[in-house]
Design an enzyme around this catalytic site. Structure first.
Site, PDB file in Angstrom:
ATOM      1  N   ASP A 358       0.813  -1.220   0.000  1.00 28.79           N
ATOM      2  CA  ASP A 358       0.000   0.000   0.000  1.00 28.79           C
ATOM      3  C   ASP A 358       0.844   1.266   0.000  1.00 28.79           C
ATOM      4  O   ASP A 358       0.383   2.326  -0.439  1.00 28.79           O
ATOM      5  CB  ASP A 358      -0.930   0.010   1.220  1.00 28.79           C
ATOM      6  CG  ASP A 358      -1.827  -1.218   1.271  1.00 28.79           C
ATOM      7  OD1 ASP A 358      -1.275  -2.335   1.315  1.00 28.79           O
ATOM      8  OD2 ASP A 358      -3.055  -1.067   1.273  1.00 28.79           O
ATOM      9  N   GLU A 496      -6.134 -10.627  -6.423  1.00 26.34           N
ATOM     10  CA  GLU A 496      -6.308 -11.463  -5.226  1.00 26.34           C
ATOM     11  C   GLU A 496      -7.462 -12.459  -5.293  1.00 26.34           C
ATOM     12  O   GLU A 496      -7.435 -13.453  -4.582  1.00 26.34           O
ATOM     13  CB  GLU A 496      -6.467 -10.603  -3.954  1.00 26.34           C
ATOM     14  CG  GLU A 496      -5.200  -9.909  -3.523  1.00 26.34           C
ATOM     15  CD  GLU A 496      -5.324  -9.253  -2.165  1.00 26.34           C
ATOM     16  OE1 GLU A 496      -6.418  -8.796  -1.808  1.00 26.34           O
ATOM     17  OE2 GLU A 496      -4.307  -9.196  -1.454  1.00 26.34           O
ATOM     18  N   LYS A 617     -11.007  -8.430  -7.804  1.00 24.07           N
ATOM     19  CA  LYS A 617     -11.215  -7.652  -6.588  1.00 24.07           C
ATOM     20  C   LYS A 617     -10.870  -6.186  -6.823  1.00 24.07           C
ATOM     21  O   LYS A 617     -11.551  -5.288  -6.331  1.00 24.07           O
ATOM     22  CB  LYS A 617     -10.337  -8.212  -5.461  1.00 24.07           C
ATOM     23  CG  LYS A 617     -10.404  -7.430  -4.163  1.00 24.07           C
ATOM     24  CD  LYS A 617      -9.460  -8.037  -3.133  1.00 24.07           C
ATOM     25  CE  LYS A 617      -9.484  -7.249  -1.826  1.00 24.07           C
ATOM     26  NZ  LYS A 617      -8.541  -7.798  -0.830  1.00 24.07           N
TER      27      LYS A 617
END
Length: 813
Positions: A358, A496, A617
């Protein structure tokens, strides 16, 4: 009353919203952060006090589902904030137990203070006004302080004040982790010291980190300190507290000031944390004295970081909130701390406080404003290069492979099993196959060098990180003589949802497009680094990494022959076999479930697998168009033998956006940026609003109370800088192509670029630019504005007229 865009205000006490408010009202300084829970609260269904110190982790094992599961957590430290009172022989005050007549809680982001005002009435009709202020000191990392003012409005009575340092805390802030062991602390020592002082020292059970807190209480009637107090020291095995009795007279103000110091055995130069904590409070400190220096520290930060918007109060307030929380997660104090940037900040226990990828969405904020902090966060990775090399070797690769989830040591912390809350079943977790986290680290290092021009950092640390990751990246690629291409396998992309090929029992995918594109990008940057390194430095690093000419030649070959699957419509396959997957009935699932963000859990609960469907996702293939400029994408595709058409990004965006559930807040950041680049301004604005709403409105339904999302907060600011202000860093200049949202009348911001502070003020018609230099001999800076290059001298203000923003794709550099 019109609220300031510097404040986040709540005008009623809502027990069901307390978890979210506690996360959003967290106060921190980079060294530690404390959730905005009521000081009178202990952990319950309503409240969750939590204090987290950067880099303080502990590992526990749990026997579950027939196996031993080991997890490392960012540890919830002793609660230093506890402070409450009772009237006469009544009950101890708690907001959730009393009749609230008036309530206002205000987070002031400019001042870095949490204020609260409560008027409540007891069952005996006694009315009391409570006013509190709290800070986590931004100037001095080790201090926290509370001012708690009690005013009896219609009575006079004895009041008993209770305060504690509470070491009985657990890591219990995330419901799905509560089946696991969560007792991380063992008592070490506690007691009283000096006048009205207490201290508590605890140690983690496995990592043996000692954390000590010391607290001093002072009570004032008006401005006069009340020295003759009826005091009782309370000592337990894991907590220490004090009780004070004061006779409170009607309409008099009684101020309790609690100043706390926090130290750990990890702190530089600290031998005995308890002694250091008590020494820090040897001299009595007033709340207002601490607040003044704290205020000035925040004032200096905001002069660098603040983004000013006219015409949109919601965006203004939320962008300030995002900046505020990022600065509380990592600040100048982190320069001396060996800690990374946790994906959920220091605001809660989600993701166990681990460091993921992130930071690729957030690190630019520090590069552009406090580059010494981004350097410290990159050094967290450098200090774990040896562990990354070991991890790569264990998995059969060369170079350095960083873990998907990192904590204290740099070993892989990803859970072996993961709970599906819809099915209630535990399943194997293959997310560690997201090897792209290493590529994000290399990307962060290179962008840091580009923005700062820090030659010393590149020579000492950056080059080794990138070249080590390049070694790993090249070893991921395997040559197939049948098609003359290099392929990757047993990897996962950012998506993912797809953990393995449809119908396969083996985890991992083949030829994930994002992975393959980033491998080529990294190898090209590695080649560039080797070309600019001085001969002596180059020879030294090649010897250290065991890099031979044959391997470097292989790298060049990979950049020309990496496999990429593109169909006749120009769509880049997310991975091999993607086009053969089934389409999902999106309207049907939305009608049945409403919220389809986590389609993986829905499908698995139905006995199906997302591996069989074209459902993602979050942005996967599109991530390349977010991180890399069109020029970089053009360079990569050109070397692989593909003609780059500016429509390629548009086609892939329109294809994949329809097949993405946006189960991660990061997905909306990526889609917003690309939509803006494609000239889809209305669509980009819709995405941007959703990005801003993610945490402040907890749009994922319960995730933000467990910790803010660093990626989406950093991503929102990145969109403003790179998409709306149109700032792009090229090799020899800055390029600015502003394209403000329709309702923004103006935008002001500052960035730090290669030793210069650049102030930029945008309207739809004009750009005002002013450049300041830290060093007197810096030359004029070349800046390209709407395809015209200017050389701005230092210290003069310039006004540049702007043409109407273009709607088509920007030219690929």
């Amino acid at each position: 009353m019109k609220e300031s865009t510097w404040t986040l205000v709540y005008n009623q006490f809502s027990p069901e919203q307390e978890g979210l408010r506690e996360a959003l009202c967290t106060l921190g300084n980079g060294y530690f952060a404390t959730r905005g829970a009521a000081p009178e609260a202990v952990a319950s269904k309503i409240h969750y006090p939590g204090t987290y110190i950067a880099g303080v982790y502990n590992r526990l094992s749990t026997h579950i589902a027939g196996r031993i599961v080991v997890n490392e957590d960012l540890v919830n430290c002793p609660n230093w904030t506890f402070l409450t009172f009772k009237i006469g022989k009544g009950e101890w005050f708690s907001p959730s137990k009393e009749k609230i007549l008036f309530y206002r809680q205000e987070l002031n982001m400019h001042d870095g203070v949490l204020r609260r005002k409560i008027l409540f009435q007891t069952k005996h009709k006694q009315k009391t006004l409570i006013e509190t202020e709290r800070i986590a000191h931004m100037a001095s990392a080790h201090y926290g302080a509370i001012k708690y003012v009690i005013t009896p409005l219609n009575y006079s009575e004895w009041i008993t004040v209770r305060t504690m340092l509470d070491g009985t805390v657990l890591n219990a802030g995330v419901e799905r982790y509560r089946q696991l062991n969560s007792k991380h602390w063992k008592p070490h020592s506690l007691g009283g010291f000096t006048r009205n002082g207490t201290y508590l020292s605890v140690k983690t059970t496995q990592s043996r980190v000692e954390v000590a807190q010391a607290a001093r209480i002072r009570i004032f009637v008006g401005e006069k300190e009340k020295r003759s107090l009826i005091r009782q020291l309370m000592k337990g095995k894991e907590r220490v507290g004090q009780e004070f009795r004061v006779f409170a007279r009607q309409n008099h103000c009684y101020t309790i000031e609690k100043v706390v110091s926090i130290y750990t055995s990890k702190d530089k130069g600290v031998r005995n944390p308890a002694v250091s904590a008590m020494e820090a409070l040897k001299k009595p400190l007033r709340f207002n004295t601490l607040f003044r220096t704290h205020y000035h520290a925040w004032e200096k930060l905001w002069k660098k970081f603040d983004i000013q918007i006219e015409g949109d109060n919601f965006s203004q307030r939320t962008l300030r909130l995002h900046t505020f929380h990022l600065l509380q997660t990592a600040s100048s104090h982190n320069i001396d701390i060996d800690a990374g940037l946790p994906a959920r900040g220091l605001h809660g226990e989600a993701y166990r406080g681990h460091i993921f990828w992130d930071e690729v969405f957030a690190l630019h904020l520090y590069d552009f404003h406090l580059p010494e902090v981004s350097q410290a966060l990159l050094l967290y990775r450098y200090q774990r290069l040896a562990m990354a090399r070991k991890y790569a070797q264990e998995e059969g690769y060369r170079g350095a492979m960083f873990p998907w989830q990192s904590g204290s040591s740099g070993r892989e912390e990803t859970q072996v099993v993961h709970l599906n809350p819809l099915s209630g079943k535990w399943g194997l977790d293959y997310s560690r196959l997201q090897r792209h986290v290493s590529f994000a680290i290399a990307y962060n290092v290179w962008r840091h060098y580009q923005i700062t021009d820090s030659w010393e950092f590149l020579l000492r640390f950056g080059a080794e990180i990138i070249l080590s990751i390049a070694q790993f990246a090249a070893s991921l690629a395997k040559y197939d003589p049948q098609d003359g291409k290099f392929h990757t396998k047993k990897v996962m992309g950012p998506d993912e949802f797809h953990e393995k090929l449809a119908g396969s029992s083996k985890p991992g995918l083949k030829d994930n497009a994002y992975t393959n594109l980033m491998i080529v990008w990294i190898l090209l940057r590695a080649e560039e680094i080797l070309n600019i390194l001085p001969v002596g430095n180059k020879e030294k690093i090649l010897k250290k990494l065991g890099l031979k000419e044959r391997e470097l030649c292989l790298w060049k070959t990979i950049t020309r022959k990496m496999n990429l699957i593109i169909n006749s419509q120009g769509i880049i396959a997310q991975f091999e076999g993607y086009f053969d997957l089934k389409e999902l009935d999106w309207p049907g699932y939305r009608a049945e479930y409403g919220d389809v963000h986590r389609m993986d859990r829905i499908l698995k609960a139905e006995g199906q697998s997302p591996d069989d469907y074209k459902v993602s996702k979050q942005a996967d293939t599109l991530m390349a168009f977010y991180l890399l400029s069109l020029g970089e994408v053009k360079e990569i595709l050109g070397k692989l033998g593909y003609n780059f058409d500016k429509e390629l990004a548009r086609k892939n965006y329109e294809y994949y956006v329809k097949r993405t559930s946006h189960g991660s807040t990061l997905s909306k950041v990526t889609h917003c940026f690309i939509a803006q680049a494609l000239g889809k301004k209305k669509e980009a604005w819709r995405w941007f609003r959703e990005v801003l709403e993610s945490d402040i409105h907890d749009t994922q339904g319960g995730t933000t109370p467990e910790g803010i999302h660093v990626g989406v907060m950093g991503g929102s600011l990145d969109i403003v800088v790179r998409a709306f202000a149109g700032i792009n860093i090229l090799e020899d200049r800055i390029k600015i192509s502003p394209n403000l949202p329709k309702n923004w009348r103006s935008l002001k911001l500052k960035i730090y670029f290669r030793g210069r502070w650049i102030s930029l003020s945008f309207t739809k018609r004009q750009l005002v630019i002013f450049i300041e230099a830290e060093k007197a001999k810096l030359s004029a800076l070349p800046i390209e504005i709407q395809e015209k290059i200017y050389h701005f001298p230092i210290g003069k203000k310039f006004k540049i007229p702007l043409k109407k923003a273009q709607k088509s794709l920007p030219k690929a550099e």
